[in-house]
Scaffold this active site. Structure first.
Site, PDB file in Angstrom:
ATOM      1  N   CYS A  93       0.843  -1.195   0.000  1.00 64.30           N
ATOM      2  CA  CYS A  93       0.000   0.000   0.000  1.00 64.30           C
ATOM      3  C   CYS A  93       0.882   1.251   0.000  1.00 64.30           C
ATOM      4  CB  CYS A  93      -0.973  -0.034   1.182  1.00 64.30           C
ATOM      5  SG  CYS A  93      -2.370   1.090   0.999  1.00 64.30           S
ATOM      6  N   HIS A 144      -3.388  -5.697   0.953  1.00 62.61           N
ATOM      7  CA  HIS A 144      -2.654  -5.941   2.196  1.00 62.61           C
ATOM      8  C   HIS A 144      -2.528  -7.427   2.542  1.00 62.61           C
ATOM      9  CE1 HIS A 144      -2.481  -1.768   3.929  1.00 62.61           C
ATOM     10  NE2 HIS A 144      -3.435  -1.579   3.040  1.00 62.61           N
ATOM     11  N   GLU A 204      -0.596  -8.678   4.824  1.00 65.08           N
ATOM     12  CA  GLU A 204      -0.456  -8.799   6.280  1.00 65.08           C
ATOM     13  C   GLU A 204      -1.806  -8.770   6.994  1.00 65.08           C
ATOM     14  OE1 GLU A 204      -1.114  -4.455   5.955  1.00 65.08           O
ATOM     15  OE2 GLU A 204      -0.126  -5.968   4.717  1.00 65.08           O
TER      16      GLU A 204
END
Length: 274
Positions: free
Chosen positions: A106, A233, A235
């Site tokens: 991002c 994302h 994560e």
């Protein structure tokens, strides 16, 4: 004592995903997963040379007041480390030359392209693409399918066909400086992941493509495959309970995003610590 896989996550000046990224690295098998404020690097108290895996986390660097990650890129490119003529960008270039891994997610992806770390088609740190305002003109917070290019040299997506990840951005539209750059990305299989529909066909149609990115591109790598940036994302999906339908569907314990970090740790053990 066995050599350790050491990951570093740079924090500060508006990042807000560093804890999730550090935990993903640890869960993937990294022996060390440090969160380091950029001020520590600029003070010379921490050096990138001591790590194998550099993570540039998501957030809102300097409020994105000059455009996504632009101020952050200038800081890393030009601010001198205390007591040295070296910049953090100089350390990053040495880090990359040593065959190590870098992933930007991002705002971290925006940072990489504005520093010229990606796509680095000629081997030079020169900006040739960017992330700009979504076509819809607003912040997008949704989940998206990504189709993985199986021919890509990207270390992080080895063995993957598709992943389902959340997007959270207002400036995620991937654009290039000219058609030649886009053509090179496609021909060299550097457009690693593309926004796709439910049948895993790359698409320009909203909301499957949440921002209008050129050629549906959600993430790219450099020609070595060791530098990777993407807007969604990984994560944020490292466990089944992160999935929006985890209470309604039977799914594996590991989230799809964790696979990218596992690939990174595996590469480091097999290629850098052998």
């Amino acid at each position: 004592m066995p050599k350790q896989v050491k990951a570093i996550v740079i924090a500060g000046n508006g990042t807000n995903c560093e804890r999730e990224v550090a935990f993903a690295c640890k869960l993937a098998g990294a022996d060390v997963s440090d969160i380091v404020h950029v001020a520590e690097l600029l003070a010379g108290r921490v050096k990138l040379d001591d790590y194998h895996f550099l993570n540039l986390a998501g957030g809102f660097l300097d409020g994105d007041d000059l455009g996504s990650a632009k101020a952050g890129a200038n800081r890393l490119l030009h601010a001198k480390i205390a007591g040295s003529d070296e910049t953090i960008a100089d350390q990053i270039r040495r880090f990359v030359a040593a065959g190590k891994l870098v992933m930007g997610v991002c705002n971290g992806f925006q940072l990489m392209v504005k520093m010229g770390l990606l796509p680095a088609l000629t081997g030079e740190s020169k900006q040739s693409c960017s992330l700009t305002f979504n076509d819809g003109g607003r912040f997008e917070d949704r989940w998206a399918w990504l189709k993985v290019d199986p021919e890509s040299p990207c270390v992080f997506t080895r063995g993957l066909d598709a992943v389902y990840l959340p997007v959270r951005h207002g400036e995620g539209k991937f654009v290039t400086d000219n058609k030649g750059t886009l053509m090179q990305l496609e021909q060299q299989n550097l457009a690693v992941v593309k926004y796709a529909d439910a049948d895993l066909n790359p698409t320009m149609v909203y909301p499957d493509n949440p921002n209008g990115s050129e050629a549906s591109i959600a993430g790219i790598c450099d020609p070595t495959g060791r530098l990777f940036g993407l807007m969604p994302h990984p994560e944020a999906y490292i466990h089944r309970t992160h999935h929006p339908r985890w209470t309604r569907e039977d799914m594996p314990e590991e989230g799809m995003g964790l696979w990218m970090y596992q690939n990174a740790v595996r590469f480091i053990r097999e290629e850098l610590l052998k």
